[in-house]
Design a protein around this motif. Sequence first.
Motif, PDB file in Angstrom:
ATOM      1  N   LEU B 260      29.175 -17.782 -38.874  1.00 19.47           N
ATOM      2  CA  LEU B 260      29.616 -19.192 -39.182  1.00 19.47           C
ATOM      3  C   LEU B 260      29.771 -20.112 -39.802  1.00 19.47           C
ATOM      4  CD1 LEU B 260      27.455 -21.286 -38.395  1.00 19.47           C
ATOM      5  CD2 LEU B 260      26.008 -20.766 -40.858  1.00 19.47           C
ATOM      6  N   THR B 262      31.253 -23.052 -42.231  1.00 23.92           N
ATOM      7  CA  THR B 262      31.316 -24.118 -42.764  1.00 23.92           C
ATOM      8  C   THR B 262      32.519 -24.586 -43.875  1.00 23.92           C
ATOM      9  OG1 THR B 262      28.915 -22.862 -43.147  1.00 23.92           O
ATOM     10  CG2 THR B 262      29.259 -25.022 -44.937  1.00 23.92           C
ATOM     11  N   PRO B 294      22.843 -32.094 -31.810  1.00 16.92           N
ATOM     12  CA  PRO B 294      22.151 -32.818 -31.866  1.00 16.92           C
ATOM     13  C   PRO B 294      21.942 -33.362 -34.016  1.00 16.92           C
ATOM     14  CG  PRO B 294      20.501 -32.906 -30.315  1.00 16.92           C
ATOM     15  CD  PRO B 294      21.491 -31.301 -30.765  1.00 16.92           C
ATOM     16  N   TRP B 298      21.336 -27.438 -36.982  1.00 16.76           N
ATOM     17  CA  TRP B 298      22.202 -26.408 -37.304  1.00 16.76           C
ATOM     18  C   TRP B 298      22.489 -25.686 -37.048  1.00 16.76           C
ATOM     19  CZ3 TRP B 298      24.866 -30.007 -39.824  1.00 16.76           C
ATOM     20  CH2 TRP B 298      24.308 -31.024 -40.151  1.00 16.76           C
ATOM     21  N   PRO B 299      24.102 -25.581 -36.519  1.00 17.70           N
ATOM     22  CA  PRO B 299      24.308 -24.188 -35.462  1.00 17.70           C
ATOM     23  C   PRO B 299      23.491 -23.009 -36.122  1.00 17.70           C
ATOM     24  CG  PRO B 299      26.286 -25.600 -35.901  1.00 17.70           C
ATOM     25  CD  PRO B 299      25.033 -26.012 -36.918  1.00 17.70           C
ATOM     26  N   LYS B 300      23.187 -21.901 -35.097  1.00 22.77           N
ATOM     27  CA  LYS B 300      22.310 -20.821 -35.260  1.00 22.77           C
ATOM     28  C   LYS B 300      23.472 -19.985 -34.263  1.00 22.77           C
ATOM     29  CE  LYS B 300      17.893 -18.943 -34.703  1.00 22.77           C
ATOM     30  NZ  LYS B 300      17.423 -18.543 -35.410  1.00 22.77           N
ATOM     31  N   THR B 301      23.528 -18.441 -35.213  1.00 21.66           N
ATOM     32  CA  THR B 301      24.204 -17.742 -34.205  1.00 21.66           C
ATOM     33  C   THR B 301      23.770 -17.352 -33.463  1.00 21.66           C
ATOM     34  OG1 THR B 301      24.036 -15.936 -35.704  1.00 21.66           O
ATOM     35  CG2 THR B 301      26.103 -17.308 -36.349  1.00 21.66           C
ATOM     36  N   ALA B 302      22.267 -17.121 -33.173  1.00 23.76           N
ATOM     37  CA  ALA B 302      21.894 -16.260 -32.484  1.00 23.76           C
ATOM     38  C   ALA B 302      21.717 -16.584 -31.058  1.00 23.76           C
ATOM     39  CB  ALA B 302      20.021 -16.283 -32.142  1.00 23.76           C
ATOM     40  N   SER B 303      21.879 -18.213 -30.898  1.00 24.34           N
ATOM     41  CA  SER B 303      21.865 -19.214 -29.910  1.00 24.34           C
ATOM     42  C   SER B 303      23.242 -19.026 -29.519  1.00 24.34           C
ATOM     43  CB  SER B 303      21.747 -20.741 -30.125  1.00 24.34           C
ATOM     44  OG  SER B 303      20.947 -21.263 -30.777  1.00 24.34           O
ATOM     45  N   ARG B 309      30.472 -19.384 -25.788  1.00 16.61           N
ATOM     46  CA  ARG B 309      29.949 -20.977 -26.806  1.00 16.61           C
ATOM     47  C   ARG B 309      30.767 -20.946 -28.080  1.00 16.61           C
ATOM     48  NH1 ARG B 309      29.336 -25.136 -23.870  1.00 16.61           N
ATOM     49  NH2 ARG B 309      29.139 -23.509 -21.919  1.00 16.61           N
ATOM     50  N   HIS B 311      28.874 -23.776 -31.178  1.00 18.55           N
ATOM     51  CA  HIS B 311      27.913 -24.911 -31.590  1.00 18.55           C
ATOM     52  C   HIS B 311      28.819 -25.523 -32.909  1.00 18.55           C
ATOM     53  CE1 HIS B 311      24.211 -23.752 -28.850  1.00 18.55           C
ATOM     54  NE2 HIS B 311      25.150 -24.291 -28.384  1.00 18.55           N
ATOM     55  N   MET B 326      30.405 -27.877 -40.052  1.00 14.08           N
ATOM     56  CA  MET B 326      29.658 -26.045 -39.335  1.00 14.08           C
ATOM     57  C   MET B 326      30.085 -25.547 -37.382  1.00 14.08           C
ATOM     58  SD  MET B 326      26.312 -25.900 -40.623  1.00 14.08           S
ATOM     59  CE  MET B 326      25.990 -26.231 -42.331  1.00 14.08           C
TER      60      MET B 326
END
Lengths: 363, 363, 363, 363
Positions: B260, B262, B294, B298-303, B309, B311, B326
């Motif tokens: 992640l 920032t 949206p 906030w972007p979450k690394t697990a996703s 991809r 995020h 981010m």
Amino acid sequence: MDSIRVGIVGATGFAGAELARLIAQHPVFEAVALTAGAEAGTEIGKLYPALEHAYPKTTLVPHDDESLLSCDVVFTAVPHTAGMQHAQRLAEAGVSVVDLSADFRFSDKDRYESIYKTTHTAPELLEHAVYGQPETMRAELVRLAEEHAQGDAVVVGCAGCYVTASILAAAPAMHAGLAQEASPVIIDAISGVTGAGRKATAKTHFCSADESVEAYGLPHHRHAPEIAQAYARLHPRLDDGGLVHVIFTPHLAPLRRGLLSTVYIPLAKQTTTRDLHALYEKHYADEALVSVLPEGVWPKTASVEGTARAHVNVSVNEEEQVAVCMCAIDNLGKGASAQAVQCANIVCGLPENTGLELLACIP
Amino acid sequence: MDSIRVGIVGATGFAGAELARLIAQHPVFEAVALTAGAEAGTEIGKLYPALEHAYPKTTLVPHDDESLLSCDVVFTAVPHTAGMQHAQRLAEAGVSVVDLSADFRFSDKDRYESIYKTTHTAPELLEHAVYGQPETMRAELVRLAEEHAQGDAVVVGCAGCYVTASILAAAPAMHAGLAQEASPVIIDAISGVTGAGRKATAKTHFCSADESVEAYGLPHHRHAPEIAQAYARLHPRLDDGGLVHVIFTPHLAPLRRGLLSTVYIPLAKQTTTRDLHALYEKHYADEALVSVLPEGVWPKTASVEGTARAHVNVSVNEEEQVAVCMCAIDNLGKGASAQAVQCANIVCGLPENTGLELLACIP
Amino acid sequence: MDSIRVGIVGATGFAGAELARLIAQHPVFEAVALTAGAEAGTEIGKLYPALEHAYPKTTLVPHDDESLLSCDVVFTAVPHTAGMQHAQRLAEAGVSVVDLSADFRFSDKDRYESIYKTTHTAPELLEHAVYGQPETMRAELVRLAEEHAQGDAVVVGCAGCYVTASILAAAPAMHAGLAQEASPVIIDAISGVTGAGRKATAKTHFCSADESVEAYGLPHHRHAPEIAQAYARLHPRLDDGGLVHVIFTPHLAPLRRGLLSTVYIPLAKQTTTRDLHALYEKHYADEALVSVLPEGVWPKTASVEGTARAHVNVSVNEEEQVAVCMCAIDNLGKGASAQAVQCANIVCGLPENTGLELLACIP
Amino acid sequence: MDSIRVGIVGATGFAGAELARLIAQHPVFEAVALTAGAEAGTEIGKLYPALEHAYPKTTLVPHDDESLLSCDVVFTAVPHTAGMQHAQRLAEAGVSVVDLSADFRFSDKDRYESIYKTTHTAPELLEHAVYGQPETMRAELVRLAEEHAQGDAVVVGCAGCYVTASILAAAPAMHAGLAQEASPVIIDAISGVTGAGRKATAKTHFCSADESVEAYGLPHHRHAPEIAQAYARLHPRLDDGGLVHVIFTPHLAPLRRGLLSTVYIPLAKQTTTRDLHALYEKHYADEALVSVLPEGVWPKTASVEGTARAHVNVSVNEEEQVAVCMCAIDNLGKGASAQAVQCANIVCGLPENTGLELLACIP
């Protein structure tokens, strides 16, 4: 030495259970009342087998149990708004209070009310409360100790975890007038999951928090103004009421305890890593619970896990003249309960590290 | 479609094994050579049982195995300096190379040499190499595809993981001229432990990395000038050779994969979160592998774990006029091997997300 | 009370560092010599910032430093074969030794040699050594204390972590003669990664151990015969030299500290969960460091993390008449260093829980 | 091939979300209805950003949405009792059902009712349902495929995660008649936290599950009789209605996905590790989704994380003549959703590994 009777309001939350652990190992404080909400009536050792041996057959009592009134000091480890209610009741009964909620952190009632969207119901206590961050508020806490010794009930409003780490990371630079007034200080912090509290939620589910990092609370986290207030107190060139500009981004990482705050301070005076490191070492030389690590050794949260200690270090980006200042703490230790015990030690006239020389496990 | 023959030099490192996994699931690429150093001669399925079914009885060959020369494209997933050696040998034999080391990331040979303290031994290749970051270098990569189609050996120097996330977080704002020239961009990034590589060290020991966060690489991490170069390409008002000022602090967190970044950008023009979010959505609308989340999510690394991809999301601190941007990626996916496959897809004239529409597990 | 001088041979390994942590918090023991191999000459606080405050400016000395000879007791926390060498040298100089290696765990020299494929070079010490598992060998350890008080050098061979947990899980049932002689006892145990030692290997790499469980050491782990020997001592109907049949499967799980042993004992006499639980409570009623949890509350390793305590509980599968007995310990605490301190306390005539009333963090 | 329309009842639970992920990557199945309870009406990509790209602007519909009735197959991923209600409604409308709850796992209605303390409301469906464990029930599932092809609604009651691993670990030995009838089979299993479901509870809180292992569900976990039933089907010498004796202890470990079952089988015939390993290799030679690892390589859950595959291996304790048989699966993959897709593939006449050749990440 005679023991000092203490109580914990909210002993089953994470900060409360940490207080129970610390007080069980404290040579002077004796826990005479552990309170709970829905869990009142159960034994704390049933709920937390880790505490069974320290608190054998000790039943949790309700938050308003009268045993609290026999205490010298009561810790209130409850959510904001509940903090001021308990504090008021206890203070009226002559009991000094160390509050871990946000209710006594702001000297300015209006700022509290605008941030927490609620009315402060104990404004007169707030006026006399002292911010519980010993390294920067020691003189004020010592003044409370005198009042407490005379039998007056005093109130400490303990600093939060993010704020404590951000203060300790920046204090020597701020105090030395190295921070620019105009440019914002950027604080990028990472916390373990205990920071989110004991409540089971989608976000604190193991399967959500594990193996992931994410930011939260943008753009206006409640702790930003608390940090700004603390920085302003340290800043030699800010008029009364002025605030340091702060941009604060908290992140969640998959660990239980630990908080690392990385603070970027645009410098007002040309300096080097070497000089800034020397300044930090000198500033913290007499502190019992703050260690400045050797140059180039960066703070690691595991090294302070379960302890009352802060590890600090600094680097200057010399081209950009920005100080990168770091502080690692245990968010439940120096960031909450251990710092509350440190404040209570001062209020009770004890050496402030009494019962707090804990060592982190390796590993 | 006929399959395209590919090789992986360094298939046992983390990036190499991820390439092996991705290529096994790729509809067009066929892995015909997997190389290793000391582990040459063993079956990859013995080393990594997870790959046994995809590569039955497939023996790792030495790094200079001649089967590589029959490939259309070879991925070189080796440390810097080894990257240029393999690339030169392969390019001379007419094989196109997608290099994951740092050796072809800098267009300027001198800057590479000063950062990596070594001589660049393939300067003529470097001159024609293209930086492997498709979202910002697509036109140049497409030009390589034409050369490759004509039988020329081309070289892609893939962007690193921190750089990729920092580029994708900032690109729309940079491209729109929103960044101030004078104030430094501050990048605070958190990576999982795969970022430290497969080598077993005191730092990558489970018991050191687990339950802890720490910073590293201060004050001058090698990736900072790579980010500065990438940002300069995006910035409309920087003269040739100018760089965006960057302060970069990487952190290590206890997860395997995930990064992640920032990024704090002091703004040159007054803007709002809403407007900046709209700008980002528009900028990335046609990207196959970048999603703008949206507002407020906030972007979450697990996703994005295990995927190709990115995020992305943004917030503006409107009082301070600083954008907080981010980007979450899998450091081995979009941050390394999946992006390398994306580059190879472009070089081979395939849709760039071919074989890359992977989905992260929930949870 | 005067302090007792202790040394730690091998203070930088996991067990050695845990000893250093425990002794720093011990009211009587004073560490006067911390030794290391390659790391001798460095300050322990540089290596482990967590210990810096407890051991300020304390330099690690070589393993054969003569300061060890001035100690009352030396802990040897080194691999097997090194343990007996240090023990012999120290014992000859009149220093009592608490050894954490496997070298003094077997009363039978031949069995040691066949399991560890090496010659025992200190057989006369082995003959007089006592197995360091206080709850089952207390009388023998107390006898050593008498010898030590008279100035004789004594040797304790501390039980290993798996063995300690497996003993404490089964001892009351074994002692009561409830175990069948013929059917094997099945022990299925799970350990954290500190159990694999400090050495950085492919297996202890964060990225290998994290998010995974696996078995290892099948079919004949070295600890199985040590468990068999310990069980035989407890079993009332086994002739001299007889062993309890044991099948032992260790597993690795992604945590730092913690060991859970689940022991399946085919019962020789009809019994119920209730009766067996009562038997366990009675058996351990006077133990300072063993807690039998309430019926239905299963031991959880986190509740004893960082402590010297064991949590035990039992269930009987009444249809099959098999007892399922569990014990959770911290493998570096009760499973290694804390138990070594417990043994040293006994040898030195101190209450055996001196300095060992540590509490696990919640959480 | 034309796509086959499928629905998922309960798409927001862990098993349901995994089904959504798998079906998005399946070449033939097309998800036309994703249902939810309280979350109906929201977009699945808002809830799970990882799925946003695969299911753009796809709104979750209520559990009884009529779009389900247009499906060829519906997966019901809901708690027990809800499974049979949905199955009955769908089957009456002619839709085949693959149920992941416990409602169709027992062929004997009375056993189900006594274990789950509830009335089975669809006994006629139960009678015709087939147990969804393809490696041991393939012929029966193929028979369902014929009925489904003729337009009949069929019901599959998928095996649970612990049961699947325990079956695959033991099946070749059981099938070969190697298990004693009299001695109980002991199953000691370890699961990741997704096994506890999506509900946020004190037990699934990150801070409770992290860094700890514990047992649960003793002495009579609901899955024990399901395993006993499955083993009985495999055992050549058990009369109709006989059950294999089973003692089952599940443990929780701090990982998201992964289940390792270690099964101890007292042997009826003298055998060796080598022979048993050969037997396993032969037994599973033609299985698409089961791998027998080389002798001495123990299954590791991370190697099958996110996949539909089982890794199996065996060891014989030759002195005690007990086989130690292991199987690692992803509890949400082969242990739940991937096995459900495998069953659906068979029911629909597809190769059973269609869409299931997924590879685990390294690492």
